[in-house]
Design a protein around this motif. Sequence first.
Motif, PDB file in Angstrom:
ATOM      1  N   VAL A   1       0.857  -1.187   0.000  1.00  0.00           N
ATOM      2  CA  VAL A   1       0.000   0.000   0.000  1.00  0.00           C
ATOM      3  C   VAL A   1       0.896   1.241   0.000  1.00  0.00           C
ATOM      4  CG1 VAL A   1      -1.677   1.330   1.345  1.00  0.00           C
ATOM      5  CG2 VAL A   1      -1.879  -1.160   1.210  1.00  0.00           C
ATOM      6  N   PRO A   2       0.689   2.154  -0.946  1.00  0.00           N
ATOM      7  CA  PRO A   2       1.518   3.356  -0.964  1.00  0.00           C
ATOM      8  C   PRO A   2       1.234   4.234   0.255  1.00  0.00           C
ATOM      9  CG  PRO A   2      -0.162   3.476  -2.667  1.00  0.00           C
ATOM     10  CD  PRO A   2      -0.271   2.122  -2.044  1.00  0.00           C
TER      11      PRO A   2
ATOM     12  N   GLY B   1       9.337   2.926   5.359  1.00  0.00           N
ATOM     13  CA  GLY B   1       8.376   2.438   4.396  1.00  0.00           C
ATOM     14  C   GLY B   1       7.540   3.450   3.651  1.00  0.00           C
ATOM     15  N   ALA B   2       7.791   4.730   3.845  1.00  0.00           N
ATOM     16  CA  ALA B   2       7.017   5.732   3.106  1.00  0.00           C
ATOM     17  C   ALA B   2       7.319   5.630   1.613  1.00  0.00           C
ATOM     18  CB  ALA B   2       7.346   7.141   3.596  1.00  0.00           C
TER      19      ALA B   2
ATOM     20  N   MET C   1       2.531   7.881  -8.613  1.00  0.00           N
ATOM     21  CA  MET C   1       2.317   6.735  -7.726  1.00  0.00           C
ATOM     22  C   MET C   1       1.293   5.769  -8.311  1.00  0.00           C
ATOM     23  SD  MET C   1       2.490   8.447  -3.965  1.00  0.00           S
ATOM     24  CE  MET C   1       2.240   6.870  -3.175  1.00  0.00           C
ATOM     25  N   THR C   2       0.273   6.281  -8.952  1.00  0.00           N
ATOM     26  CA  THR C   2      -0.733   5.422  -9.570  1.00  0.00           C
ATOM     27  C   THR C   2      -0.095   4.552 -10.642  1.00  0.00           C
ATOM     28  OG1 THR C   2      -2.469   7.035  -9.136  1.00  0.00           O
ATOM     29  CG2 THR C   2      -2.926   5.387 -10.812  1.00  0.00           C
TER      30      THR C   2
ATOM     31  N   ASN D   1       8.927  -3.450  -9.352  1.00  0.00           N
ATOM     32  CA  ASN D   1       9.331  -3.641  -7.962  1.00  0.00           C
ATOM     33  C   ASN D   1       9.034  -2.340  -7.238  1.00  0.00           C
ATOM     34  OD1 ASN D   1      10.482  -4.173  -5.533  1.00  0.00           O
ATOM     35  ND2 ASN D   1      12.586  -4.172  -6.273  1.00  0.00           N
ATOM     36  N   ILE D   2       8.023  -2.342  -6.380  1.00  0.00           N
ATOM     37  CA  ILE D   2       7.589  -1.096  -5.760  1.00  0.00           C
ATOM     38  C   ILE D   2       8.107  -0.888  -4.355  1.00  0.00           C
ATOM     39  CG2 ILE D   2       5.524  -0.946  -7.168  1.00  0.00           C
ATOM     40  CD1 ILE D   2       3.951  -2.043  -4.803  1.00  0.00           C
ATOM     41  N   ARG D   3       8.814  -1.863  -3.821  1.00  0.00           N
ATOM     42  CA  ARG D   3       9.322  -1.710  -2.459  1.00  0.00           C
ATOM     43  C   ARG D   3      10.837  -1.874  -2.455  1.00  0.00           C
ATOM     44  NH1 ARG D   3      10.561   0.187   1.737  1.00  0.00           N
ATOM     45  NH2 ARG D   3      10.150  -0.690   3.762  1.00  0.00           N
TER      46      ARG D   3
END
Length: 80
Positions: free
Chosen positions: A10-11, A31-32, A52-53, A62-64
């Motif tokens: 979750v963003p 984690g922000a 972000m969308t 890879n979003i993290r």
Amino acid sequence: MRADEQFKNVPVVIFSSSVDEMDKEKSFYYGASEFMTKPIDFDAFRNTITRMTRTYLNPGRNIRPDSTSCMERKIFDIRE
């Protein structure tokens, strides 16, 4: 929140009045997804949400990033 499997992607956008670089780095480390300094400019906010969308709705990305790259990434500040 990141420790819970259902919420780990979750963003998270931090809205803060702090201009301290350490606060921004800590936010990314914990984690922000983005850090925005108040007062918020509407166009900058809209651009952040659009970016972000694209990032979070694209299943192949890879979003993290790991904690090392979090500390090295460019910190987004709408006043820059």
